[in-house]
Design a protein around this motif. Structure first.
Motif, PDB file in Angstrom:
ATOM      1  N   LEU A 176       0.851  -1.187   0.000  1.00  0.00           N
ATOM      2  CA  LEU A 176       0.000   0.000   0.000  1.00  0.00           C
ATOM      3  C   LEU A 176       0.890   1.241   0.000  1.00  0.00           C
ATOM      4  N   GLY A 177       0.260   2.407  -0.111  1.00  0.00           N
ATOM      5  CA  GLY A 177       1.004   3.643   0.070  1.00  0.00           C
ATOM      6  C   GLY A 177       1.467   3.744   1.508  1.00  0.00           C
ATOM      7  N   TRP A 178       2.504   4.561   1.760  1.00  0.00           N
ATOM      8  CA  TRP A 178       3.052   4.645   3.119  1.00  0.00           C
ATOM      9  C   TRP A 178       2.010   5.072   4.144  1.00  0.00           C
ATOM     10  N   GLY A 179       1.227   6.087   3.825  1.00  0.00           N
ATOM     11  CA  GLY A 179       0.209   6.555   4.762  1.00  0.00           C
ATOM     12  C   GLY A 179      -0.829   5.494   5.053  1.00  0.00           C
ATOM     13  N   GLU A 180      -1.203   4.736   4.036  1.00  0.00           N
ATOM     14  CA  GLU A 180      -2.177   3.661   4.210  1.00  0.00           C
ATOM     15  C   GLU A 180      -1.617   2.552   5.102  1.00  0.00           C
ATOM     16  N   GLY A 181      -0.297   2.323   4.999  1.00  0.00           N
ATOM     17  CA  GLY A 181       0.339   1.302   5.826  1.00  0.00           C
ATOM     18  C   GLY A 181       0.254   1.650   7.310  1.00  0.00           C
ATOM     19  N   TYR A 182       0.528   2.901   7.646  1.00  0.00           N
ATOM     20  CA  TYR A 182       0.421   3.353   9.034  1.00  0.00           C
ATOM     21  C   TYR A 182      -1.005   3.173   9.550  1.00  0.00           C
ATOM     22  N   ALA A 183      -1.950   3.617   8.741  1.00  0.00           N
ATOM     23  CA  ALA A 183      -3.349   3.542   9.154  1.00  0.00           C
ATOM     24  C   ALA A 183      -3.807   2.099   9.323  1.00  0.00           C
ATOM     25  N   ALA A 184      -3.357   1.221   8.435  1.00  0.00           N
ATOM     26  CA  ALA A 184      -3.761  -0.189   8.501  1.00  0.00           C
ATOM     27  C   ALA A 184      -3.258  -0.847   9.774  1.00  0.00           C
ATOM     28  N   LEU A 185      -2.022  -0.516  10.185  1.00  0.00           N
ATOM     29  CA  LEU A 185      -1.492  -1.089  11.426  1.00  0.00           C
ATOM     30  C   LEU A 185      -2.245  -0.544  12.627  1.00  0.00           C
ATOM     31  N   ALA A 186      -2.482   0.758  12.639  1.00  0.00           N
ATOM     32  CA  ALA A 186      -3.194   1.380  13.758  1.00  0.00           C
ATOM     33  C   ALA A 186      -4.606   0.829  13.909  1.00  0.00           C
ATOM     34  N   ASP A 187      -5.235   0.502  12.772  1.00  0.00           N
ATOM     35  CA  ASP A 187      -6.613  -0.001  12.799  1.00  0.00           C
ATOM     36  C   ASP A 187      -6.700  -1.511  12.967  1.00  0.00           C
ATOM     37  N   GLY A 188      -5.551  -2.182  13.061  1.00  0.00           N
ATOM     38  CA  GLY A 188      -5.552  -3.625  13.248  1.00  0.00           C
ATOM     39  C   GLY A 188      -5.864  -4.414  11.988  1.00  0.00           C
ATOM     40  N   LYS A 189      -5.766  -3.785  10.816  1.00  0.00           N
ATOM     41  CA  LYS A 189      -6.057  -4.477   9.561  1.00  0.00           C
ATOM     42  C   LYS A 189      -4.871  -5.308   9.077  1.00  0.00           C
ATOM     43  N   ILE A 190      -3.691  -5.024   9.608  1.00  0.00           N
ATOM     44  CA  ILE A 190      -2.494  -5.826   9.328  1.00  0.00           C
ATOM     45  C   ILE A 190      -1.838  -6.159  10.652  1.00  0.00           C
ATOM     46  N   ASP A 191      -0.964  -7.150  10.643  1.00  0.00           N
ATOM     47  CA  ASP A 191      -0.323  -7.593  11.876  1.00  0.00           C
ATOM     48  C   ASP A 191       1.048  -6.949  12.091  1.00  0.00           C
ATOM     49  N   MET A 192       1.702  -6.573  10.991  1.00  0.00           N
ATOM     50  CA  MET A 192       3.033  -5.987  11.106  1.00  0.00           C
ATOM     51  C   MET A 192       3.278  -5.036   9.942  1.00  0.00           C
ATOM     52  N   MET A 193       4.133  -4.070  10.176  1.00  0.00           N
ATOM     53  CA  MET A 193       4.511  -3.108   9.144  1.00  0.00           C
ATOM     54  C   MET A 193       6.031  -3.022   9.112  1.00  0.00           C
ATOM     55  N   VAL A 194       6.622  -3.112   7.930  1.00  0.00           N
ATOM     56  CA  VAL A 194       8.066  -2.897   7.796  1.00  0.00           C
ATOM     57  C   VAL A 194       8.232  -1.538   7.123  1.00  0.00           C
ATOM     58  N   ARG A 195       8.753  -0.576   7.875  1.00  0.00           N
ATOM     59  CA  ARG A 195       8.761   0.811   7.411  1.00  0.00           C
ATOM     60  C   ARG A 195      10.147   1.445   7.510  1.00  0.00           C
TER      61      ARG A 195
END
Length: 336
Positions: A176-195
């Protein structure tokens, strides 16, 4: 007599209107990553100082760096943020540049102004995600980066070297886009983010303001492996270590070993030597203001000016560095 003078004034005015406005400063196009990214912070710091030398750069943020470098190579923009590893991909017409006509020749148009240590890849997971170790990634959903960028491939390579897990088979890789990645982790839609982020990043820190989170450290027994050393040795990559307590609410104790990354500010070979000289000079002569912009920029010094730069310097930058007595590696001089 008065009538004659008025006619003369009118004639002069009409000629003036027909001429181009020579006093108007040219506005150069520049592209960089999104707000909050260390690459964006550095690029804006550069453009702000360049503006003091009347080199006006219009910044288009939130761009994919792979595309920005291509536009820079084509001369569609004058200044851009980029990743050293992308140069080799374009020169070899590989991956995202595979279908770009004339990619190897375009790569020859890229010139550098300065390089810098940008930060490290942060594998972030929130407390309660079920991920406390790299092996826990199996079966989970992991944001690895934007669809068209190089970061996602790097993140997935890092996971594979450490765990042997393959994206799409052992875990679900989400791009996803970087901003979407942050939001997805915060909302619990993904389990991990590599940033990829600067050390002490406010974007990473925010996960500790309302709870706890964990940054996975590269295991010691994997550091010396041939595959990991190969990843560390790629252009714009390297091993980095930082204290886990730099972030409030971060659960991994002690020092965290991470994959570091570097960037450089690029331009096109056809951009005026004087323009690049003035911009480069203004940046280095106002370095104290650059350092005050962000904590990680304190590491930007004349001694680190050529960090991971793997294309020739622009003649305008060379002119400044030579005048300032800053030693330039022979390989970075144009024509070497």
């Amino acid at each position: 007599m008065i009538f004659t003078n008025l006619k003369r004034v009118a004639a002069i005015a009409s000629v003036a209107l027909a001429l181009p406005n020579l006093s108007a400063a040219e506005i150069f196009k520049g592209e960089t990553a999104g707000v909050g990214d260390p690459v964006h912070t550095m690029f804006v710091a550069f453009t702000n100082q360049a503006g003091k030398a009347d080199v006006e750069i219009q910044v288009n943020a939130g761009q994919t760096l792979t595309k920005s470098m291509l536009k820079g190579a084509k001369g569609e923009i004058a200044f851009f943020s980029t990743v050293p590893s992308l140069v080799n991909l374009m020169a070899g017409q590989k991956r995202m540049y595979e279908k770009v006509a004339g990619a190897p020749e375009l790569a020859k148009n890229i010139r550098a102004i300065l390089g810098f240590k940008a930060g490290a890849y942060h594998p972030v997971t929130l407390a309660g995600s079920g991920i406390e170790d790299w092996s826990d990634i199996k079966g989970k959903t992991v944001f690895t980066g934007p669809p068209a960028g190089s970061a996602s491939a790097t993140s997935e390579a890092l996971i594979k070297i450490i765990t042997g897990y393959v994206a799409g088979e052992d875990y679900k890789a989400v791009r996803l886009g970087w901003g979407e990645g942050y939001a997805a982790l915060a909302d619990g839609k993904i389990d991990m983010m590599v940033r990829p982020a600067e050390i002490g990043s406010a974007n990473i820190e925010r996960f500790g303001l309302s709870g706890e989170f964990r940054i996975l450290s590269i295991p010691e027994d994997k550091i010396a492996s041939e595959e990991m050393q190969g990843l560390f040795g790629r252009p714009g990559r390297g091993m980095m270590s930082f204290s886990g307590d730099v972030y409030k609410g971060q659960l991994t104790g002690g020092d965290i070993t991470a994959l570091g990354f570097t960037q450089f500010i690029g331009t096109n070979a056809e951009v005026s030597e004087d323009v690049v000289y003035q911009a480069t000079k203004a940046f280095w002569e106002n370095l104290s203001e650059v350092h005050a912009t962000a904590f990680f920029l304190k590491d930007v010094t004349p001694e680190t000016a050529f960090t991971s730069v793997n294309v020739p310097l622009h003649p305008g930058a060379v002119r400044y560095y030579d005048e300032a007595g800053i030693a330039i590696p022979d390989a970075l001089r144009p024509g070497s």
